[in-house]
Scaffold this motif. Structure first.
Motif, PDB file in Angstrom:
ATOM      1  N   THR A  13       0.791  -1.075  -0.096  1.00  0.00           N
ATOM      2  CA  THR A  13       0.479   0.002  -0.031  1.00  0.00           C
ATOM      3  C   THR A  13       1.040   1.291  -0.218  1.00  0.00           C
ATOM      4  OG1 THR A  13      -0.104  -0.351   2.130  1.00  0.00           O
ATOM      5  CG2 THR A  13      -1.820  -1.394   1.273  1.00  0.00           C
ATOM      6  N   GLY A  14      -0.221   1.905   0.072  1.00  0.00           N
ATOM      7  CA  GLY A  14       1.065   3.389   0.612  1.00  0.00           C
ATOM      8  C   GLY A  14       0.363   4.846   1.141  1.00  0.00           C
ATOM      9  N   TYR A  15       1.108   5.786   1.421  1.00  0.00           N
ATOM     10  CA  TYR A  15       0.965   6.753   2.623  1.00  0.00           C
ATOM     11  C   TYR A  15       1.818   8.253   2.018  1.00  0.00           C
ATOM     12  CZ  TYR A  15       4.198   5.182   6.363  1.00  0.00           C
ATOM     13  OH  TYR A  15       5.017   4.814   6.360  1.00  0.00           O
ATOM     14  N   GLY A  16       1.325   9.068   2.250  1.00  0.00           N
ATOM     15  CA  GLY A  16       1.866  10.220   1.993  1.00  0.00           C
ATOM     16  C   GLY A  16       2.007  10.631   3.620  1.00  0.00           C
ATOM     17  N   ALA A  17       2.475  11.952   3.938  1.00  0.00           N
ATOM     18  CA  ALA A  17       2.212  12.861   5.735  1.00  0.00           C
ATOM     19  C   ALA A  17       3.136  14.040   5.477  1.00  0.00           C
ATOM     20  CB  ALA A  17       3.636  11.852   6.214  1.00  0.00           C
ATOM     21  N   LEU A  18       2.751  14.851   6.383  1.00  0.00           N
ATOM     22  CA  LEU A  18       2.856  16.213   7.326  1.00  0.00           C
ATOM     23  C   LEU A  18       3.509  16.491   7.871  1.00  0.00           C
ATOM     24  CD1 LEU A  18      -0.547  18.094   5.537  1.00  0.00           C
ATOM     25  CD2 LEU A  18       1.683  17.816   3.964  1.00  0.00           C
ATOM     26  N   THR A  19       4.804  16.764   7.879  1.00  0.00           N
ATOM     27  CA  THR A  19       5.343  16.571   9.741  1.00  0.00           C
ATOM     28  C   THR A  19       5.531  18.001   9.977  1.00  0.00           C
ATOM     29  OG1 THR A  19       7.407  16.416  10.848  1.00  0.00           O
ATOM     30  CG2 THR A  19       7.587  16.447   8.297  1.00  0.00           C
ATOM     31  N   ASN A  20       6.146  18.671  11.444  1.00  0.00           N
ATOM     32  CA  ASN A  20       6.634  19.967  11.094  1.00  0.00           C
ATOM     33  C   ASN A  20       7.638  19.593  12.786  1.00  0.00           C
ATOM     34  OD1 ASN A  20       6.330  22.882  11.094  1.00  0.00           O
ATOM     35  ND2 ASN A  20       6.533  23.049  13.286  1.00  0.00           N
ATOM     36  N   LYS A  21       9.179  19.851  12.523  1.00  0.00           N
ATOM     37  CA  LYS A  21       9.255  19.998  13.101  1.00  0.00           C
ATOM     38  C   LYS A  21      10.452  20.799  14.438  1.00  0.00           C
ATOM     39  CE  LYS A  21      11.805  15.991  10.866  1.00  0.00           C
ATOM     40  NZ  LYS A  21      13.544  14.924   9.998  1.00  0.00           N
ATOM     41  N   PHE A  22      10.711  21.131  15.154  1.00  0.00           N
ATOM     42  CA  PHE A  22      10.680  22.045  16.511  1.00  0.00           C
ATOM     43  C   PHE A  22      12.198  21.857  16.851  1.00  0.00           C
ATOM     44  CE2 PHE A  22       6.253  20.592  16.813  1.00  0.00           C
ATOM     45  CZ  PHE A  22       5.844  22.185  16.612  1.00  0.00           C
ATOM     46  N   THR A  23      13.568  22.673  16.543  1.00  0.00           N
ATOM     47  CA  THR A  23      14.660  22.488  16.579  1.00  0.00           C
ATOM     48  C   THR A  23      15.394  23.339  16.524  1.00  0.00           C
ATOM     49  OG1 THR A  23      16.786  20.799  15.704  1.00  0.00           O
ATOM     50  CG2 THR A  23      15.351  21.571  13.784  1.00  0.00           C
ATOM     51  N   GLY A  24      16.351  23.472  16.154  1.00  0.00           N
ATOM     52  CA  GLY A  24      17.842  24.547  16.347  1.00  0.00           C
ATOM     53  C   GLY A  24      18.314  24.554  15.560  1.00  0.00           C
ATOM     54  N   ILE A  25      19.252  25.705  14.595  1.00  0.00           N
ATOM     55  CA  ILE A  25      20.508  25.983  14.327  1.00  0.00           C
ATOM     56  C   ILE A  25      21.119  26.929  14.532  1.00  0.00           C
ATOM     57  CG2 ILE A  25      21.037  26.443  11.827  1.00  0.00           C
ATOM     58  CD1 ILE A  25      18.565  25.109  10.683  1.00  0.00           C
ATOM     59  N   ARG A  26      22.669  27.009  15.450  1.00  0.00           N
ATOM     60  CA  ARG A  26      23.064  27.461  15.593  1.00  0.00           C
ATOM     61  C   ARG A  26      23.044  27.955  17.184  1.00  0.00           C
ATOM     62  NH1 ARG A  26      24.985  32.281  15.374  1.00  0.00           N
ATOM     63  NH2 ARG A  26      26.888  31.298  14.883  1.00  0.00           N
ATOM     64  N   GLY A  27      22.166  26.630  17.402  1.00  0.00           N
ATOM     65  CA  GLY A  27      21.432  27.178  19.061  1.00  0.00           C
ATOM     66  C   GLY A  27      20.081  27.838  19.129  1.00  0.00           C
ATOM     67  N   LYS A  28      20.046  28.389  17.849  1.00  0.00           N
ATOM     68  CA  LYS A  28      18.343  29.507  18.107  1.00  0.00           C
ATOM     69  C   LYS A  28      17.145  28.259  17.520  1.00  0.00           C
ATOM     70  CE  LYS A  28      20.740  32.990  18.986  1.00  0.00           C
ATOM     71  NZ  LYS A  28      20.743  33.973  19.648  1.00  0.00           N
ATOM     72  N   TYR A  29      15.697  28.499  17.553  1.00  0.00           N
ATOM     73  CA  TYR A  29      15.117  28.488  17.473  1.00  0.00           C
ATOM     74  C   TYR A  29      14.908  27.451  16.172  1.00  0.00           C
ATOM     75  CZ  TYR A  29      10.110  26.854  17.105  1.00  0.00           C
ATOM     76  OH  TYR A  29       8.740  26.161  16.073  1.00  0.00           O
ATOM     77  N   ALA A  30      14.856  26.875  15.467  1.00  0.00           N
ATOM     78  CA  ALA A  30      14.483  26.946  14.374  1.00  0.00           C
ATOM     79  C   ALA A  30      12.765  26.470  13.573  1.00  0.00           C
ATOM     80  CB  ALA A  30      15.706  26.659  13.096  1.00  0.00           C
ATOM     81  N   ASN A  31      12.365  26.727  13.201  1.00  0.00           N
ATOM     82  CA  ASN A  31      11.056  25.473  12.268  1.00  0.00           C
ATOM     83  C   ASN A  31      10.851  25.067  11.234  1.00  0.00           C
ATOM     84  OD1 ASN A  31       7.647  24.671  13.126  1.00  0.00           O
ATOM     85  ND2 ASN A  31       7.987  25.173  11.483  1.00  0.00           N
ATOM     86  N   ILE A  32      10.805  23.751  11.025  1.00  0.00           N
ATOM     87  CA  ILE A  32      11.381  22.862   9.957  1.00  0.00           C
ATOM     88  C   ILE A  32       9.749  22.084   9.254  1.00  0.00           C
ATOM     89  CG2 ILE A  32      11.946  21.113   8.356  1.00  0.00           C
ATOM     90  CD1 ILE A  32      15.105  22.148  10.311  1.00  0.00           C
ATOM     91  N   SER A  33       9.366  22.392   8.467  1.00  0.00           N
ATOM     92  CA  SER A  33       8.154  21.283   7.979  1.00  0.00           C
ATOM     93  C   SER A  33       8.376  21.093   6.750  1.00  0.00           C
ATOM     94  CB  SER A  33       7.574  22.652   7.214  1.00  0.00           C
ATOM     95  OG  SER A  33       6.323  23.148   8.343  1.00  0.00           O
ATOM     96  N   GLY A  34       7.763  19.782   6.422  1.00  0.00           N
ATOM     97  CA  GLY A  34       8.208  18.693   5.249  1.00  0.00           C
ATOM     98  C   GLY A  34       7.016  18.256   4.550  1.00  0.00           C
ATOM     99  N   ASP A  51      21.302  18.506  15.671  1.00  0.00           N
ATOM    100  CA  ASP A  51      20.743  19.093  16.159  1.00  0.00           C
ATOM    101  C   ASP A  51      19.068  18.097  16.593  1.00  0.00           C
ATOM    102  OD1 ASP A  51      19.527  19.579  18.927  1.00  0.00           O
ATOM    103  OD2 ASP A  51      18.807  22.295  18.399  1.00  0.00           O
ATOM    104  N   ILE A  52      19.228  17.602  18.301  1.00  0.00           N
ATOM    105  CA  ILE A  52      17.797  17.167  18.557  1.00  0.00           C
ATOM    106  C   ILE A  52      16.689  17.891  17.491  1.00  0.00           C
ATOM    107  CG2 ILE A  52      17.604  17.780  20.346  1.00  0.00           C
ATOM    108  CD1 ILE A  52      16.570  15.557  21.807  1.00  0.00           C
ATOM    109  N   SER A  53      15.363  16.917  17.591  1.00  0.00           N
ATOM    110  CA  SER A  53      13.919  17.834  16.711  1.00  0.00           C
ATOM    111  C   SER A  53      12.869  17.318  17.563  1.00  0.00           C
ATOM    112  CB  SER A  53      14.244  17.837  15.322  1.00  0.00           C
ATOM    113  OG  SER A  53      15.649  18.054  14.455  1.00  0.00           O
ATOM    114  N   TYR A  54      12.237  17.812  18.065  1.00  0.00           N
ATOM    115  CA  TYR A  54      10.885  16.717  18.387  1.00  0.00           C
ATOM    116  C   TYR A  54       9.913  17.489  17.281  1.00  0.00           C
ATOM    117  CZ  TYR A  54      13.558  17.672  23.078  1.00  0.00           C
ATOM    118  OH  TYR A  54      14.073  17.506  23.659  1.00  0.00           O
ATOM    119  N   ASN A  55       9.072  16.302  16.778  1.00  0.00           N
ATOM    120  CA  ASN A  55       8.014  16.370  15.471  1.00  0.00           C
ATOM    121  C   ASN A  55       7.115  15.441  16.052  1.00  0.00           C
ATOM    122  OD1 ASN A  55       8.979  13.275  14.930  1.00  0.00           O
ATOM    123  ND2 ASN A  55      10.353  14.725  15.071  1.00  0.00           N
TER     124      ASN A  55
END
Length: 219
Positions: free
Chosen positions: A36-57, A207-211
């Motif tokens: 079968t198959g599936y698609g996904a929308l994801t959002n990650k709460f992480t850091g770049i250079r010690g600053k907050y970064a929001n990454i959507s994918g 960095d670690i990401s919470y997603n």
């Protein structure tokens, strides 16, 4: 003559019986396996250079025997990650880091049919960063001419383009919301290798990401 025919018949029956009794051949994918198959929308709460970064994918692919997922995906930062003045590609300009990644996504699901279950994931592919001028929304209203838009984009954006390798293993606790939708909060660790962007070492990008992820499809 009859004795010989009887002996030959018994011999052939013995061979057929032995062949039938042999174990079934083991293969990677069983005949008639579920695909079968599936698609996904994801959002990650992480850091770049010690600053907050929001990454959507987004990602999508095939799901084999309710266990193994193989697909492709991509993600990018969506918030302002200010470039320190000493690393700015344009002296005196206020620039922002843009982060992105694309590549292979694999997941292995344990007890897929259970209401709550665990999924192990791995992203492996290419990452990139660049510096750009994060314009105010009002500025875009003045970019009516396509040629003017292209000229300003080339002048104000895509500075210090930087490519590297990204490997990101993770784990999710998955919930079957509907037969066609799953909610998957989790945690992962992004490891970058080979970055040479201004002010962006491998450790700055790792960095670690919470997603949180929503998956849609046939499971």
């Amino acid at each position: 003559m009859k004795k010989n025919l009887t002996s030959m018949t018994l011999f052939l029956l013995l061979i057929a019986g032995c062949a039938y009794a042999q174990d079934e051949m083991q293969t990677v994918f069983k005949s008639g396996g579920r695909i079968t198959g599936y698609g996904a929308l994801t959002n990650k709460f992480t850091g770049i250079r010690g600053k907050y970064a929001n990454i959507s994918g987004v990602y999508g692919g095939v799901y084999l025997n309710q266990r193994l997922f193989l697909g492709l995906g991509g993600a990018a930062s969506t918030n302002d990650i200010a470039v320190p003045a000493e690393y700015s590609a344009i002296p005196g300009a206020d620039l922002t880091y843009q982060y992105g990644q694309c590549g292979l996504v694999t997941e292995y699901v344990l007890n897929s049919n259970k209401l709550f279950h665990v999924t192990f994931s791995l992203f492996s592919g290419a990452g990139f960063t660049l510096q750009y001028d994060r314009h105010d929304w009002d500025d875009w209203d003045d970019w009516d001419d396509d040629d003017d838009f292209d000229d300003r984009w080339d002048r104000d954006n895509s500075h210090d383009e930087n490519w590297f390798t990204v490997v990101e293993p993770g784990v999710q606790v998955e919930v079957n919301v509907f037969k066609w939708m799953r909610f998957s909060p989790g945690v992962s660790y992004r490891a970058a290798f080979g970055s040479d962007g201004k002010g962006l070492s491998d450790s700055d990008l790792s960095d670690i990401s919470y997603n949180v992820t929503l998956k849609f499809g046939r499971f």
